[in-house]
Design an enzyme around this catalytic site. Sequence first.
Site, PDB file in Angstrom:
ATOM      1  N   ASP A 352       2.013  -1.622   4.149  1.00  0.00           N
ATOM      2  CA  ASP A 352       1.757  -0.555   3.193  1.00  0.00           C
ATOM      3  C   ASP A 352       0.603   0.337   3.654  1.00  0.00           C
ATOM      4  O   ASP A 352      -0.357  -0.120   4.270  1.00  0.00           O
ATOM      5  CB  ASP A 352       1.405  -1.177   1.839  1.00  0.00           C
ATOM      6  CG  ASP A 352       1.151  -0.137   0.769  1.00  0.00           C
ATOM      7  OD1 ASP A 352       2.091   0.591   0.425  1.00  0.00           O
ATOM      8  OD2 ASP A 352       0.001  -0.059   0.294  1.00  0.00           O
ATOM      9  N   GLU A 405       4.954   1.810   6.590  1.00  0.00           N
ATOM     10  CA  GLU A 405       5.011   2.913   5.641  1.00  0.00           C
ATOM     11  C   GLU A 405       3.925   3.887   6.081  1.00  0.00           C
ATOM     12  O   GLU A 405       2.742   3.674   5.812  1.00  0.00           O
ATOM     13  CB  GLU A 405       4.764   2.435   4.206  1.00  0.00           C
ATOM     14  CG  GLU A 405       4.979   3.553   3.191  1.00  0.00           C
ATOM     15  CD  GLU A 405       3.865   3.696   2.167  1.00  0.00           C
ATOM     16  OE1 GLU A 405       4.036   4.485   1.233  1.00  0.00           O
ATOM     17  OE2 GLU A 405       2.822   3.033   2.306  1.00  0.00           O
TER      18      GLU A 405
END
Length: 671
Positions: A352, A405
């Site tokens: 993330d 990401e």
Amino acid sequence: MALVPAVATDEGYGVPDYRIRTEYEDGSIVVSDDSYRYLPTIGEMDMYLFGEGRHERLWDALGAHVLRYDDPMGSSEGVKDEQVVGTAFTVWAPNAHAVRVVGDFNGWNGRAHAMRELGSSGIWELFIPGISAGEIYKYEILNANNEWTMKADPMERSHEIPPRTGSIVVESNHEWNDADWLAERAAKDPHNGPVSIYEVNASSWRKDVNDYRELADKLVPYVQKEGFTHVEFMPLAEHPFSGSWGYQVTGYYAIDSRLGGPDDFKYLVEKLHEAGIGVIMDWVPAHFPKDAFALGRFDGTPLYEDPDPTRGEHPDWGTYVFNFGRREVRNFLVANACFWLDEFHIDALRVDAVSSMLYLDYSREAGQWHPNIYGGRENLEAIDFLKEANATAYKNNPGIMMIAEESTAYPGVTAPTDAGGLGFGLKWNMGWMHDTLQYLHEEPINRKWHHNEITFSMVYAYSEHYVLPISHDEVVYGKGSVFGKMPGNDWQKYAGVRALFAYQWAHPGKNLTFMGNEIAQYGEWDHDGSIDWDALEWPDHQGVQKLVADLNELYKTSPALWSQDFDPAGFQWLTSDDADHNTLSFVRIGKDGEQMVAVVNFSGEAWSDYQVPLTKGGKWTEVLTTDDEIYGGSGIHNGTVEAVEGEYHSRDWSAKITVPALGAVFLKPEL
């Protein structure tokens, strides 16, 4: 109180096996074992590797571990020839003046269990007899500011259900039975295979699910029926605030206790593997929250967080940023990636907020950051950490994937580390997601003026190895559901959702959709609620769900749609400039020459006798149309068409078909 003194042996003075006998004023007598007769359970090599930032199995060295010792003198009750069962506690707190273990077992008074510091390593340890799995504990730390604080174990393997903040001693009893899965995984390169991901928030997929085992019973057959190759769980490491969706982690080595313990989650992973489904988990090494019981200012100093105030706090999220340049902190995170892959047999980690780690000026104004040693904005320590995490994860776990990401155009995210890249296997294509949803938000009559938004992704499609996501971030906080984003009446909205799925599955790159999208639920995601399963009482929602299952089946059995995702040879435009018809056509090509043509009509009208350029002559058969009545469409079909010779759009062959409104058609050549 009396104890047996140290005794001389042939090898010199050793630690005797003794018990402490305490007689109280009321005449009661208590015989107890003594923690300090046990030698340290962490070895010199463990401490050396940790100090160097190279301990790839750090979870075996630090934390709480249930151990058993042969005990010739007997237990504290005097029973002979039984094992001593206890727990070894080991924690890194280099700036602490003292550390104690506290819990129910000592009335949360740590004076009887002061830990021993091992030289200059900064590591404190103590073995406490009689403590077994299930005990709740914390570390009581006299920190660098001479303040006593209570901290959860940074290496805890389980945690009390929030808002309680204690760590829990764990001893796993799970016996894995997925050796065949792991062997098959190791023999393949998953990046070049079919990847269709169902993104799930475990606590809100179904509200009638109480734990990971119940989730396995319901989620596994559902995902299997829908045909997805992987499930991606939003973060399941321990986090105190459920509203963070798991993205503010306090227990990096602990599974979210709201749905059970580590063995319960292992059961879920194993059941997914038995069904042929891979498991992806979101991993959040970019930042951590400031909760007083957790990592922040752990020993009274910025231990895990960067001490530089221009680098150590995230202005958007109100969290601390890890000190990626400190060896022990980097080791804590690299080992954590390996922990989830090794201990829980996770098949991929989706990392993330990579962009927030890459740039020193991320979310900072001028004057709020300072350049690196070369005068640039890149966070060199974080970049080195990401390279090391990826390289170590791939080395130790054959067949896994590391997925970024990353929302900027940082070069080489999926390039190998030895070629200067970050070493990820895949990257979320945030640009594709944004442009596609922006295009589809327009009324069909206006889409001709936005045609470049739906074609632009192919300009950079091979700059990285991409996953095409329609993720949780796009269906929450007022953004509306995928169904709600579509303009028009209900029929047009359903058709638009079906066209989006078809376009996404046909486009180069792996696929991901968030739970609830596959049934075209009306409302956006509510993490305190559940998917709107009641929607499946209506045929139109059933139709979208059926389409997703059929798309997945077609996708998995058609190498043309995935075997050359990252090679320009796997894609050719047939028509990319037909803005007047809001229509795209292209051919996907497999590594062995397999072909699949996709024609997608994003207009509100069906086109009859629509001429499609083709790559060769012969018969072409419609293998799927999103307009099939079984999906809720109008029932337009093409059957088999014959390619006619004659130049059209620089092709030597073409055929005329009917393309349904807001629909997609897949054509496959007959051999």
